[in-house]
Scaffold this active site. Sequence first.
Site: not given
Ligand code: UDX
Length: 437
Positions: A121, A151, A212, A264, A334
Site C-alpha cells: 500500500t 484481511r 481502507n 493497515c 501493531r
Molecule cells: C484491513 C482491510 O479490511 C483489508 O481489506 C486491507 O487489505 C488491510 O486492512 P485488517 O487490518 O486485517 O484489514 O483488519 P479488518 O478486519 O479490516 O479490521 C481492522 C480493525 O477494525 C480491527 O481492529 C477490528 O477490530 C476493527 N473493526 C472492524 C471494528 O472495530 N468494527 C468493525 O465493525 C469492523
Amino acid sequence: MRISVIGCGYLGAVHAACMAKLGHQVVGIDVDENKIAALSSAKAPFYEPGLDTLLQSVQETGRLAFTTDMAAAAGSDVHFICVGTPQKKGENGADMTYVNAALIDLLPFLAPGNVVVGKSTVPVGTAARLAELVTDHQPDAHLVWNPEFLREGHAVSDTLQPDRFVYGVNDGSEEHPAVQVLDEVYASPLGAGAPRLVMDLPTAELVKTAANSFLATKISFINAMAELCDAAGADVTHLAEAIGMDDRIGRKFLQAGIGFGGGCLPKDIRAFMARAGELGADQALTFLREVDAINMRRRTRVVELTRELCGNSLLGKRLTVLGAAFKPESDDVRDSPALSIAAQLQLQGAVVTVTDPKALENAALRFPELQYVQDPERAVRNAEAILLLTEWQEYRDLDPHLLKESMATPRILDGRNVLDPAKWRAAGWHYRGLGRP
Ligand code: UDX
C-alpha cells in the site's frame, strides 16, 4: 510460471504460499533470516489460520522455496513487491524505505519481458515513479500495480478467492502486455469468476487507500453513534442492526467498540492525508482527521468507563484484559487498541494482567511492563474487573456463572459489544458495554 515474492511478512508469506498453491514455481525473498528460516521449514512466522497447513502442503510439491538472497529472483517471470510501508516515525506519511530498497535491489535481476507487480500500500504517484526506474533499467520489463485487499485472519482465502483483482498499468489499457501475464498468474481464481478491473496506475493505487479509508470511516461513524447513544441512553447495537438492514448501508463494519487498529487502517488513513497535503488536496480528506480522532477517543473512553466501573478509582485495582491482538484470529499487536488500553490502565495505577490465545509473545515485546498470563482461567483469578477487548470466540463463549467463581468482584466491560448483557446481569455481573445502556 516462475514467480518471486519480495517481502515475506503478513502479506508476502501468504502470497508466496498461495501462488505456489495455484501451481506456480515460487521463491519468497526477505532480508529477515529468522523469518526465512521458519518459512523454509514450513512454519509461518506469525499466526494466520490455515497458513501452516498450506505451507506444508505446497512445500511437499517442491514449488516453494525461501531465501534471503535477492539473486534468487533472477529467472522469475513475475516479481511481486510485498514489503511493508509503515508510518514514518514522528510523521503521518508512509515510510517508503523498504519499497524503494526492494525495487533497487531487484533491478539488476530483471530480464526482458519480466513484470514487476506492486502489492504494497503506497502513496499515490509511487507506481509511476517505480515504473520509470524499471524501464530505465530494463526497457522491455513492465510494472503493474495490483493492490492487495486481504484481511488478517482470512488472508489465505482472501488471496485465493478475492472479491476482485485490480490491475493498474501505465496506459490504463486492457491491451497492455502485462495484463495478459497477470491473467496467467491468476488464471485459476479468474476462471472461478473473480472480477478483474484494469485501470491506470494512480487510480489503482487510490483504490486501496480509498477502500481502507471507507472502512475506517464506517467504523468511526458507528463509534460516533455509540458516543451519542451513551449520551442519550440508547443502544448502538440495535441502531446498527436497524440501519444495516438498508442494503445501501449494509451491516458489515458497523460493530461499535474500542475502535480499529492493526498494521493497515490507522497508518493508511494518516498516509493518505499526508499525501493529499503534498498534492494540494488536503481539504478533500480533512474528514479523515475526524475519523482518526473518533477512533482514538474510544481508547480514552474505555479507560474512563473502567474507572467508573471500579468505583471511580483505578489505583491498585486488579484488572484482567481479555485479548491483546488488534482483532481475533491474529497475533498482530501493531496499533492494537486492546493493548494500548491495557497499557493506559496500568499507567493510571491499575494492576493489569493480559491474556490472549496467540498474541502474548508479540504483546510482551511491545509492552514488557504488563503482566501476561496465557491460561485465561488463571488470568482472571481474583480480578476486580475484566475487560473483553479482542473478541476471540473463546471469550464470547465464556460462561458468566463459572467465571464469577474466580472473580473478586464480578464486573465486566465488553469493549466489543459481543456479550448478551441480560445474560451477564442475570448471572450477577455488573456489565458495561460501549454505547449501550
Ligand atoms: C484491513 C482491510 O479490511 C483489508 O481489506 C486491507 O487489505 C488491510 O486492512 P485488517 O487490518 O486485517 O484489514 O483488519 P479488518 O478486519 O479490516 O479490521 C481492522 C480493525 O477494525 C480491527 O481492529 C477490528 O477490530 C476493527 N473493526 C472492524 C471494528 O472495530 N468494527 C468493525 O465493525 C469492523
